[in-house]
Design a protein around this motif. Structure first.
Motif, PDB file in Angstrom:
ATOM      1  N   LEU A  34       0.843  -1.203   0.000  1.00 17.83           N
ATOM      2  CA  LEU A  34       0.000   0.000   0.000  1.00 17.83           C
ATOM      3  C   LEU A  34       0.885   1.262   0.000  1.00 17.83           C
ATOM      4  CD1 LEU A  34      -2.502  -1.235   2.745  1.00 17.83           C
ATOM      5  CD2 LEU A  34      -2.942  -1.142   0.274  1.00 17.83           C
ATOM      6  N   PRO A  35       1.594   1.522  -1.095  1.00 18.85           N
ATOM      7  CA  PRO A  35       2.546   2.648  -1.096  1.00 18.85           C
ATOM      8  C   PRO A  35       1.905   4.014  -0.822  1.00 18.85           C
ATOM      9  CG  PRO A  35       2.315   1.699  -3.296  1.00 18.85           C
ATOM     10  CD  PRO A  35       1.590   0.803  -2.352  1.00 18.85           C
ATOM     11  N   ARG A  36       0.688   4.215  -1.255  1.00 22.23           N
ATOM     12  CA  ARG A  36       0.034   5.500  -0.988  1.00 22.23           C
ATOM     13  C   ARG A  36      -0.301   5.628   0.498  1.00 22.23           C
ATOM     14  NH1 ARG A  36      -5.494   8.007  -3.371  1.00 22.23           N
ATOM     15  NH2 ARG A  36      -4.836  10.173  -3.400  1.00 22.23           N
ATOM     16  N   ARG A  37      -0.732   4.554   1.122  1.00 24.94           N
ATOM     17  CA  ARG A  37      -1.012   4.567   2.560  1.00 24.94           C
ATOM     18  C   ARG A  37       0.294   4.795   3.332  1.00 24.94           C
ATOM     19  NH1 ARG A  37      -5.731   5.475   4.647  1.00 24.94           N
ATOM     20  NH2 ARG A  37      -6.620   4.189   3.026  1.00 24.94           N
ATOM     21  N   SER A  89       1.067   7.874   5.843  1.00 20.01           N
ATOM     22  CA  SER A  89       1.559   7.649   7.208  1.00 20.01           C
ATOM     23  C   SER A  89       2.832   8.444   7.478  1.00 20.01           C
ATOM     24  CB  SER A  89       1.787   6.158   7.449  1.00 20.01           C
ATOM     25  OG  SER A  89       0.550   5.465   7.383  1.00 20.01           O
ATOM     26  N   GLN A  90       3.713   8.513   6.506  1.00 19.84           N
ATOM     27  CA  GLN A  90       4.931   9.310   6.669  1.00 19.84           C
ATOM     28  C   GLN A  90       4.602  10.792   6.834  1.00 19.84           C
ATOM     29  OE1 GLN A  90       8.460   7.870   4.127  1.00 19.84           O
ATOM     30  NE2 GLN A  90       6.637   7.074   3.094  1.00 19.84           N
ATOM     31  N   GLY A  91       3.623  11.278   6.057  1.00 18.60           N
ATOM     32  CA  GLY A  91       3.203  12.674   6.190  1.00 18.60           C
ATOM     33  C   GLY A  91       2.582  12.960   7.544  1.00 18.60           C
ATOM     34  N   ASP A 122      -1.539  11.261  -0.124  1.00 19.11           N
ATOM     35  CA  ASP A 122      -0.181  11.177  -0.664  1.00 19.11           C
ATOM     36  C   ASP A 122       0.876  11.729   0.277  1.00 19.11           C
ATOM     37  OD1 ASP A 122      -0.947  10.020  -3.172  1.00 19.11           O
ATOM     38  OD2 ASP A 122      -1.723  11.980  -3.756  1.00 19.11           O
ATOM     39  N   GLY A 123       0.456  12.162   1.466  1.00 20.63           N
ATOM     40  CA  GLY A 123       1.410  12.605   2.471  1.00 20.63           C
ATOM     41  C   GLY A 123       1.717  14.087   2.487  1.00 20.63           C
TER      42      GLY A 123
END
Length: 188
Positions: A19-22, A26-28, A134-135
Motif C-alpha cells: 500500500l505505497p500511498r497509505r 503515514s509518513q506525512g 499522498d502525504g
C-alpha cells in the motif's frame, strides 16, 4: 532500537510494498506529529510513533475485521508488544469510535482499548486530518471533502466522517490554539 525507529520500520514493512500511498500518508502524518513536539513535551516521541503506525491495520497481512483501527491496535498489542499508549492512540485515532459504531465494533473497541489523554487524541486527529492520502499538508476541510468524495457520502466511511466532522474541526482548532499559545514555548 527506540520506539520511533522501531515504529517506522514496522510500519514500512507492513505498508510500503502492498500500500505505497497509505505508506506515503503515514509518513506525512508522522512529519506533522514531529512538528507538534513544542506542545507535546515528553509525549512527542509517543505521538510520532502512533502517527507512523496509525494505519497499519490496512495492511493485507494483518487485516482481520476490515476495521483498520481495531485490526492495527490488536496486531500492535498482541503480535508486536508495542507501547500500550501508542496502541490506544492507534485504536482510537480520528474519531474511530464513531466508525466503530457504524461497523458494529464500538463495544469491542471501547472494552479492549482505553482512550488516551485528550491532548494526544486531538494531536493525532490533527495530524491525520491535515495530511493528504499522498502525504502532503492540507486543511481539515479539504481532507474531509476528499474522504467523502473517495468513499462516497452514503458509505460507512462517508457517513462516519461526516458525523465526525464537528469533532475533527474542534480538535484541529484546539491543537492550533496550543501551537499559537504560550504552551508552544513551554511544553507540558
Amino acid at each position: 532500537m527506540g520506539l520511533t525507529e522501531r515504529s517506522y520500520t514496522l510500519s514500512e514493512s507492513l505498508l510500503a510494498s502492498p500500500l505505497p500511498r497509505r505508506w506515503a500518508h503515514s509518513q506525512g502524518v508522522a512529519r506533522c506529529a514531529a512538528s507538534l513536539s513544542p506542545i507535546l513535551g515528553e509525549d512527542a516521541e509517543l505521538l510520532e510513533a502512533a502517527a507512523i503506525l496509525h494505519d497499519v491495520g490496512y495492511s493485507p497481512s494483518i487485516a482481520a475485521t476490515g476495521f483498520h483501527p481495531l485490526d492495527g491496535a490488536r496486531f500492535l498489542r498482541d503480535q508486536e508488544g508495542v507501547d500500550e499508549r501508542v496502541v490506544r492512540l492507534v485504536a482510537h485515532h480520528s474519531c474511530a469510535l464513531l466508525e466503530a459504531e457504524e461497523r458494529g465494533y464500538r463495544t469491542e473497541l471501547e472494552s479492549e482499548f482505553e482512550l488516551e489523554r485528550p491532548e494526544l487524541v486531538d494531536a493525532l486527529i490533527f495530524c491525520d486530518m491535515t495530511t493528504t492520502p499522498d502525504g502532503h499538508p492540507t486543511t481539515p476541510a479539504e481532507r474531509l471533502n476528499e474522504i467523502v468524495r473517495r468513499y462516497g457520502p452514503d458509505t460507512i466511511v462517508g457517513r462516519f466522517i461526516q458525523r465526525a466532522a464537528p469533532e475533527i474541526y474542534a480538535a484541529a482548532a484546539r491543537v492550533e490554539a496550543r501551537m499559537d499559545g504560550p504552551a508552544a514555548h513551554h511544553p507540558m
